[in-house]
Design a protein around this motif. Structure first.
Motif, PDB file in Angstrom:
ATOM      1  N   PHE A 108      49.184  37.812 -69.249  1.00 22.97           N
ATOM      2  CA  PHE A 108      49.296  38.471 -70.596  1.00 22.97           C
ATOM      3  C   PHE A 108      48.537  37.629 -71.705  1.00 22.97           C
ATOM      4  N   TYR A 109      47.948  38.125 -72.603  1.00 21.93           N
ATOM      5  CA  TYR A 109      47.307  37.522 -73.659  1.00 21.93           C
ATOM      6  C   TYR A 109      48.092  37.827 -74.849  1.00 21.93           C
ATOM      7  N   ASP A 110      48.290  38.938 -75.295  1.00 23.56           N
ATOM      8  CA  ASP A 110      48.922  39.333 -76.205  1.00 23.56           C
ATOM      9  C   ASP A 110      49.485  41.184 -75.869  1.00 23.56           C
ATOM     10  N   ASN A 111      50.136  41.599 -76.906  1.00 17.71           N
ATOM     11  CA  ASN A 111      50.514  43.197 -76.691  1.00 17.71           C
ATOM     12  C   ASN A 111      49.618  44.108 -76.503  1.00 17.71           C
ATOM     13  N   LYS A 112      48.093  43.880 -76.757  1.00 17.79           N
ATOM     14  CA  LYS A 112      47.033  44.784 -76.660  1.00 17.79           C
ATOM     15  C   LYS A 112      46.470  44.345 -75.287  1.00 17.79           C
ATOM     16  N   TYR A 113      46.395  43.086 -75.038  1.00 19.96           N
ATOM     17  CA  TYR A 113      45.293  42.779 -73.852  1.00 19.96           C
ATOM     18  C   TYR A 113      46.271  42.036 -72.594  1.00 19.96           C
ATOM     19  N   TYR A 114      46.205  42.617 -71.449  1.00 17.33           N
ATOM     20  CA  TYR A 114      47.110  41.987 -70.479  1.00 17.33           C
ATOM     21  C   TYR A 114      46.390  42.990 -69.159  1.00 17.33           C
ATOM     22  N   SER A 115      46.767  42.359 -67.977  1.00 18.03           N
ATOM     23  CA  SER A 115      46.702  43.192 -66.756  1.00 18.03           C
ATOM     24  C   SER A 115      47.542  42.589 -65.713  1.00 18.03           C
ATOM     25  N   GLY A 116      47.540  43.292 -64.673  1.00 18.25           N
ATOM     26  CA  GLY A 116      48.672  42.663 -63.599  1.00 18.25           C
ATOM     27  C   GLY A 116      49.002  43.903 -62.513  1.00 18.25           C
ATOM     28  N   ILE A 117      50.036  43.419 -61.736  1.00 18.11           N
ATOM     29  CA  ILE A 117      50.408  44.427 -60.927  1.00 18.11           C
ATOM     30  C   ILE A 117      52.069  44.510 -61.037  1.00 18.11           C
ATOM     31  N   LEU A 118      52.494  46.109 -61.118  1.00 19.67           N
ATOM     32  CA  LEU A 118      53.655  46.351 -61.297  1.00 19.67           C
ATOM     33  C   LEU A 118      54.432  47.282 -60.257  1.00 19.67           C
ATOM     34  N   ALA A 119      55.774  47.580 -60.242  1.00 18.90           N
ATOM     35  CA  ALA A 119      56.414  48.539 -59.167  1.00 18.90           C
ATOM     36  C   ALA A 119      57.516  49.088 -59.925  1.00 18.90           C
ATOM     37  N   ASP A 120      57.401  50.606 -59.745  1.00 21.67           N
ATOM     38  CA  ASP A 120      58.854  51.132 -60.102  1.00 21.67           C
ATOM     39  C   ASP A 120      59.622  51.157 -58.925  1.00 21.67           C
ATOM     40  N   LYS A 121      60.616  52.316 -58.622  1.00 18.58           N
ATOM     41  CA  LYS A 121      61.300  52.425 -57.581  1.00 18.58           C
ATOM     42  C   LYS A 121      60.913  52.710 -56.211  1.00 18.58           C
ATOM     43  N   GLN A 122      59.553  53.351 -56.277  1.00 14.97           N
ATOM     44  CA  GLN A 122      58.755  53.848 -55.089  1.00 14.97           C
ATOM     45  C   GLN A 122      57.330  53.464 -54.988  1.00 14.97           C
ATOM     46  N   ASN A 123      56.945  53.230 -56.273  1.00  9.32           N
ATOM     47  CA  ASN A 123      55.000  52.778 -56.220  1.00  9.32           C
ATOM     48  C   ASN A 123      54.832  51.546 -56.582  1.00  9.32           C
ATOM     49  N   ILE A 124      53.623  51.090 -55.985  1.00  7.84           N
ATOM     50  CA  ILE A 124      52.989  50.003 -56.902  1.00  7.84           C
ATOM     51  C   ILE A 124      52.050  50.529 -57.826  1.00  7.84           C
ATOM     52  N   LEU A 125      51.645  49.781 -58.912  1.00  5.65           N
ATOM     53  CA  LEU A 125      51.211  50.165 -60.036  1.00  5.65           C
ATOM     54  C   LEU A 125      50.258  49.033 -60.450  1.00  5.65           C
ATOM     55  N   ALA A 126      48.829  49.472 -60.809  1.00  5.03           N
ATOM     56  CA  ALA A 126      48.010  48.630 -61.143  1.00  5.03           C
ATOM     57  C   ALA A 126      47.716  48.672 -62.543  1.00  5.03           C
ATOM     58  N   ASN A 127      47.674  47.628 -63.317  1.00  2.00           N
ATOM     59  CA  ASN A 127      47.622  47.615 -64.929  1.00  2.00           C
ATOM     60  C   ASN A 127      46.229  46.830 -64.871  1.00  2.00           C
ATOM     61  N   LEU A 128      45.079  47.510 -65.593  1.00  2.04           N
ATOM     62  CA  LEU A 128      43.819  46.982 -65.895  1.00  2.04           C
ATOM     63  C   LEU A 128      43.606  47.040 -67.397  1.00  2.04           C
ATOM     64  N   ARG A 129      44.001  46.040 -68.016  1.00  2.00           N
ATOM     65  CA  ARG A 129      43.728  46.162 -69.554  1.00  2.00           C
ATOM     66  C   ARG A 129      44.184  47.121 -70.184  1.00  2.00           C
TER      67      ARG A 129
END
Length: 345
Positions: free
Chosen positions: A241-262
């Motif tokens: 996380f750089y700021d609230n406009k620029y970030y990337s990572g890996i996330l999850a909800d109850k069932q799924n794996i989520l990618a966040n690319l920029r």
């Protein structure tokens, strides 16, 4: 401009005191940008130390300038050794060296604390450097000619301090450890520590507005992993996380794996989990791979990777660094356990 004795009001008129050191026009700098004055007293003189050249921009921009006077009001005479500290060429390890503070240490030794960007790692932000200074017979100070900012210097002859500090955190304490900081807030009603875990209430609709809990990586390459328990309609994640406009990572909800690319977020592995998952980021010199695990032992790399060297002030502004963030988004809670940070040589 004089102040009252309590420092809360102005008692006189603004008067010019110091106009800086003339930077040669052929030098590559960001701006003249005279800033950050500090004053130290030694003998009959006051020594004024300022920053010039601009904090970022070209590698050769920033510098430390010194002047002296027998009164704190001037007139100020610029040092014949100016710039005291400066990056002269972009082949050096440390770029934009500047903004120094002169300090007296034990045994009458003097030092300068300053900051710089590391070549190739602008996204680590401005880092702190320390150089010794020596005093000349005619009352000026300079960095000794044999001292290089990218080479080790001799330590004082006494026992080195040891530290048990680590970015890893099992969340077993009664309060957050000092490496953690929520972006833009410290809402004590939003989180609690119990059962060797940190539970954070979801906020916002995306990583951008969830005020992630962040810490600053200390090495060029590393892995970071954490265990998540997801309740309600929350989404949890491990991000860079750089700021609230620029970030990337890996996330999850109850069932799924989520990618966040920029900021572009999407399910990358569907129906793989049931409210519980381990997430991991592997950052090798700004190339980032991302993983998840059901049991914390067998890791599955997702398809998506990201390159993060551009997450820095010269590109995005803000004078920030790229931080690791724990995210809780939406309506529900995310419990984080066993955050583990490991440096990779």
């Amino acid at each position: 401009m004089p102040l009252s004795d309590d420092g809360l009001s102005i008692t006189g008129e603004l008067k010019p005191a110091y106009s800086g050191w003339k930077i040669p026009r052929e030098w590559s700098i960001e701006c003249f940008c005279l800033e950050g004055p500090t004053i130290a007293k030694r003998g009959d003189y006051y020594y004024l130390t300022v920053a010039q050249g601009g904090t970022a921009g070209p590698a050769t921009s920033h510098m430390v300038i010194s002047a002296r006077s027998k009164t704190p009001f001037g007139p100020w005479e610029n040092s014949p050794y100016d710039p005291i500290i400066r990056t002269k060429d972009n082949s050096e390890k440390w770029w934009s060296k500047g903004h120094g503070s002169l300090v007296e240490g034990p045994n009458g030794k003097w030092w300068m604390v300053y900051h710089a960007y590391e070549k190739g790692y602008y996204n680590m932000g401005r880092q702190t450097l320390l150089s010794p200074v020596e005093w000349t017979k005619d009352g000026w100070f300079k960095v000794p000619g044999n001292v290089k900012s990218d080479a080790p210097i001799l330590k004082p002859k006494q026992s080195a301090l040891t530290s048990s500090f680590t970015l890893s955190d099992d969340f077993s304490g009664q309060s957050l450890n000092p490496q953690w900081q929520f972006l833009g807030e410290y809402d004590t009603t939003r989180f609690h520590l119990n059962d060797n875990g940190l539970t954070i209430k979801g906020k916002g609709k995306s990583v951008a507005d969830c005020a992630p809990l962040t810490c600053i990586p200390s090495t060029h390459s590393y892995t970071a992993q954490v265990e998540l328990f997801i309740e309600g309609n929350a989404t949890g994640g491990l991000t860079l996380f750089y700021d609230n406009k620029y970030y990337s990572g890996i996330l999850a909800d109850k069932q799924n794996i989520l990618a966040n690319l920029r900021g572009w977020q999407f399910p990358t592995e569907k129906n793989e989990i049931n409210k519980h998952v381990f997430l991991k980021i592997r950052n090798i010199k700004s190339t980032v791979d991302m993983y998840y695990s059901i049991d914390g032992r067998n890791w599955i790399k997702i398809e998506n990777s990201v390159e993060v060297s551009g997450y820095n002030h010269n590109v995005l502004g803000g004078f920030l660094s790229l931080r690791l963030g724990l995210c809780a988004v939406g309506d529900g809670t995310v419990k984080f356990k066993n955050f583990v940070y490991q440096s990779i040589n």
